[in-house]
Write a protein that holds these residues in place. Structure first.
Motif, mmCIF file in Angstrom:
data_model
loop_
_atom_site.group_PDB
_atom_site.id
_atom_site.type_symbol
_atom_site.label_atom_id
_atom_site.label_comp_id
_atom_site.label_asym_id
_atom_site.label_seq_id
_atom_site.Cartn_x
_atom_site.Cartn_y
_atom_site.Cartn_z
ATOM 1 N N ALA A 1 0.829 -1.206 0.000
ATOM 2 C CA ALA A 1 0.000 0.000 0.000
ATOM 3 C C ALA A 1 0.860 1.251 0.000
ATOM 4 O O ALA A 1 0.590 2.211 -0.741
ATOM 5 C CB ALA A 1 -0.927 -0.005 1.214
ATOM 6 N N GLY B 1 2.243 2.590 -3.245
ATOM 7 C CA GLY B 1 1.361 3.310 -4.168
ATOM 8 C C GLY B 1 1.345 2.716 -5.558
ATOM 9 O O GLY B 1 1.508 3.434 -6.557
ATOM 10 N N SER C 1 -1.905 4.081 -7.307
ATOM 11 C CA SER C 1 -1.988 5.544 -7.212
ATOM 12 C C SER C 1 -0.840 6.206 -7.965
ATOM 13 O O SER C 1 -1.024 7.255 -8.591
ATOM 14 C CB SER C 1 -1.998 5.985 -5.748
ATOM 15 O OG SER C 1 -0.805 5.608 -5.088
ATOM 16 N N GLU D 1 -10.998 4.348 -10.974
ATOM 17 C CA GLU D 1 -9.942 5.316 -10.638
ATOM 18 C C GLU D 1 -9.053 5.612 -11.838
ATOM 19 O O GLU D 1 -8.570 6.744 -11.991
ATOM 20 C CB GLU D 1 -9.134 4.790 -9.454
ATOM 21 C CG GLU D 1 -9.952 4.781 -8.169
ATOM 22 C CD GLU D 1 -9.177 4.313 -6.965
ATOM 23 O OE1 GLU D 1 -9.030 5.096 -6.009
ATOM 24 O OE2 GLU D 1 -8.706 3.158 -6.979
ATOM 25 N N ASN E 1 -17.145 2.596 -6.905
ATOM 26 C CA ASN E 1 -16.018 2.194 -6.056
ATOM 27 C C ASN E 1 -16.517 1.356 -4.882
ATOM 28 O O ASN E 1 -16.798 1.872 -3.801
ATOM 29 C CB ASN E 1 -15.259 3.419 -5.546
ATOM 30 C CG ASN E 1 -14.516 4.125 -6.650
ATOM 31 O OD1 ASN E 1 -15.019 5.073 -7.245
ATOM 32 N ND2 ASN E 1 -13.327 3.638 -6.956
ATOM 33 N N GLU F 1 -14.900 -0.633 -2.981
ATOM 34 C CA GLU F 1 -13.788 -1.108 -2.149
ATOM 35 C C GLU F 1 -14.144 -1.344 -0.686
ATOM 36 O O GLU F 1 -13.713 -2.367 -0.109
ATOM 37 C CB GLU F 1 -12.599 -0.131 -2.251
ATOM 38 C CG GLU F 1 -11.806 -0.227 -3.531
ATOM 39 C CD GLU F 1 -12.301 0.683 -4.642
ATOM 40 O OE1 GLU F 1 -11.529 0.940 -5.577
ATOM 41 O OE2 GLU F 1 -13.469 1.126 -4.572
ATOM 42 N N ILE G 1 -11.428 -2.518 2.217
ATOM 43 C CA ILE G 1 -10.361 -1.551 1.929
ATOM 44 C C ILE G 1 -11.003 -0.239 1.468
ATOM 45 O O ILE G 1 -12.226 -0.122 1.434
ATOM 46 C CB ILE G 1 -9.383 -2.080 0.851
ATOM 47 C CG1 ILE G 1 -10.145 -2.379 -0.465
ATOM 48 C CG2 ILE G 1 -8.659 -3.324 1.362
ATOM 49 C CD1 ILE G 1 -9.241 -2.777 -1.615
ATOM 50 N N LEU G 2 -10.178 0.734 1.116
ATOM 51 C CA LEU G 2 -10.721 1.981 0.571
ATOM 52 C C LEU G 2 -10.209 2.202 -0.843
ATOM 53 O O LEU G 2 -9.254 1.560 -1.285
ATOM 54 C CB LEU G 2 -10.371 3.169 1.463
ATOM 55 C CG LEU G 2 -8.909 3.581 1.655
ATOM 56 C CD1 LEU G 2 -8.453 4.532 0.557
ATOM 57 C CD2 LEU G 2 -8.701 4.227 3.004
ATOM 58 N N ALA H 1 -8.054 3.871 -2.760
ATOM 59 C CA ALA H 1 -6.868 4.636 -2.378
ATOM 60 C C ALA H 1 -6.033 5.119 -3.556
ATOM 61 O O ALA H 1 -4.947 5.653 -3.356
ATOM 62 C CB ALA H 1 -5.986 3.793 -1.450
ATOM 63 N N ALA H 2 -6.527 4.940 -4.774
ATOM 64 C CA ALA H 2 -5.739 5.318 -5.943
ATOM 65 C C ALA H 2 -6.302 6.557 -6.627
ATOM 66 O O ALA H 2 -6.221 6.689 -7.842
ATOM 67 C CB ALA H 2 -5.647 4.149 -6.923
ATOM 68 N N SER I 1 -10.737 8.984 -3.624
ATOM 69 C CA SER I 1 -11.120 9.713 -2.410
ATOM 70 C C SER I 1 -11.005 11.221 -2.569
ATOM 71 O O SER I 1 -11.599 11.966 -1.793
ATOM 72 C CB SER I 1 -10.270 9.246 -1.221
ATOM 73 O OG SER I 1 -8.905 9.524 -1.444
ATOM 74 N N TRP I 2 -10.293 11.687 -3.573
ATOM 75 C CA TRP I 2 -10.212 13.139 -3.800
ATOM 76 C C TRP I 2 -10.577 13.522 -5.230
ATOM 77 O O TRP I 2 -11.203 14.549 -5.447
ATOM 78 C CB TRP I 2 -8.830 13.682 -3.430
ATOM 79 C CG TRP I 2 -7.680 13.026 -4.130
ATOM 80 C CD1 TRP I 2 -7.043 11.867 -3.773
ATOM 81 C CD2 TRP I 2 -7.005 13.487 -5.311
ATOM 82 N NE1 TRP I 2 -6.031 11.578 -4.660
ATOM 83 C CE2 TRP I 2 -5.982 12.560 -5.611
ATOM 84 C CE3 TRP I 2 -7.180 14.595 -6.136
ATOM 85 C CZ2 TRP I 2 -5.130 12.693 -6.702
ATOM 86 C CZ3 TRP I 2 -6.325 14.743 -7.232
ATOM 87 C CH2 TRP I 2 -5.317 13.793 -7.494
#
Length: 249
Positions: free
Chosen positions: A75, A78, A81, A108, A126, A128, A133-134, A136-137, A140-141
């Motif tokens: 994680a 990345g 991401s 993503e 999404n 996830e 999990i979330l 994360a890639a 979230s933003w």
């Protein structure tokens, strides 16, 4: 074994075709590496990129078999991401062409592109947290910036999957076309981009993604570069000549 990403090169654009239809183009490490290689090519020779999935699916997420085995250090590395950030930073615009599912990491990847065109069968979301999990890639933003906070929270926190019409209504998709016209629609958009001055497009994209505190300096510097180009002189001269002919036929 077939390549996870098929690359079709043209003079002003490149088509990147995710090529794991047997697993709905799930994004595994081989796909990540292939997309990094494509990024290296597009950074060295900037061109428009169209990303599409084979077999009626864009990408139904990351490879869950691989994902289940990943741990803390994976994680922190990345893996996805870093790739999607690199795609967003490519010099020329990118276009995601979405048929069927674009879920999890597939969504993503689409969020990281400059444009998204879908088919009526497109489904974007999404899920996830349902896997513990979330997203994360980038979701979230990026997703909040693309469709607004309330709807983004429904997607990210409550597992809402957007239909093609919903995604178009929120401008996540710029257009929805029949599946057999999807690639042509992507090329038509690429044609419109390619008709602009390439360096002006590159610098406009760079300025667009620059942080707020970088403006207006970055705009002034980019404009200073463009003001000195031969293409600016040629295009403005041609514009003035066309206008003169209309005014004085």
């Amino acid at each position: 074994m077939s390549a996870p990403v098929l690359v079709e090169e043209h003079a002003d654009r490149v088509v990147l075709r995710l090529n794991r239809p047997e697993v709905r183009n799930a994004i595994d490490l081989a796909t990540v590496e292939a997309l990094h290689e494509a990024c290296r090519m597009l950074e060295k020779e900037p061109r428009i990129a169209l990303i599409i999935g084979a077999g009626g699916t864009f990408a139904a997420g990351a490879d869950i078999g691989e994902l289940r085995e990943r741990r803390r250090d994976d994680a922190l590395a990345g893996i996805n991401s870093g790739l999607f950030g690199r795609i967003q930073r490519l010099p020329m615009p990118t276009i995601a062409l979405i048929d069927g599912f674009a879920l999890g990491g597939g969504a993503e990847l689409a969020y990281a592109c400059d444009f998204r065109i879908g088919t009526p069968e497109a489904r974007i979301g999404n899920p996830e947290p349902g896997l513990g999990i979330l997203a994360a890639a980038g979701a979230s933003w990026r997703l909040k910036e693309l469709i607004g906070e309330p709807l983004a929270k429904e997607v990210l926190l409550a597992g809402r999957i957007l239909t093609a019409d919903e995604a178009r209504d929120t401008h996540l998709l710029s257009d929805v076309v029949p599946a057999d016209q999807l690639e042509d629609a992507g090329h038509r958009l690429a044609d419109r981009i390619a008709a602009q001055a390439p360096l002006a497009v590159r610098l406009t994209k760079a300025a667009f993604h620059a942080p707020r505190e970088a403006h207006p300096l970055i705009d002034d510097l980019a404009q200073a570069v463009l003001f000195e180009t031969q293409e600016k002189d040629e295009r403005m001269t041609a514009f003035l000549e066309r206008r003169a002919k209309k005014e004085h036929p």
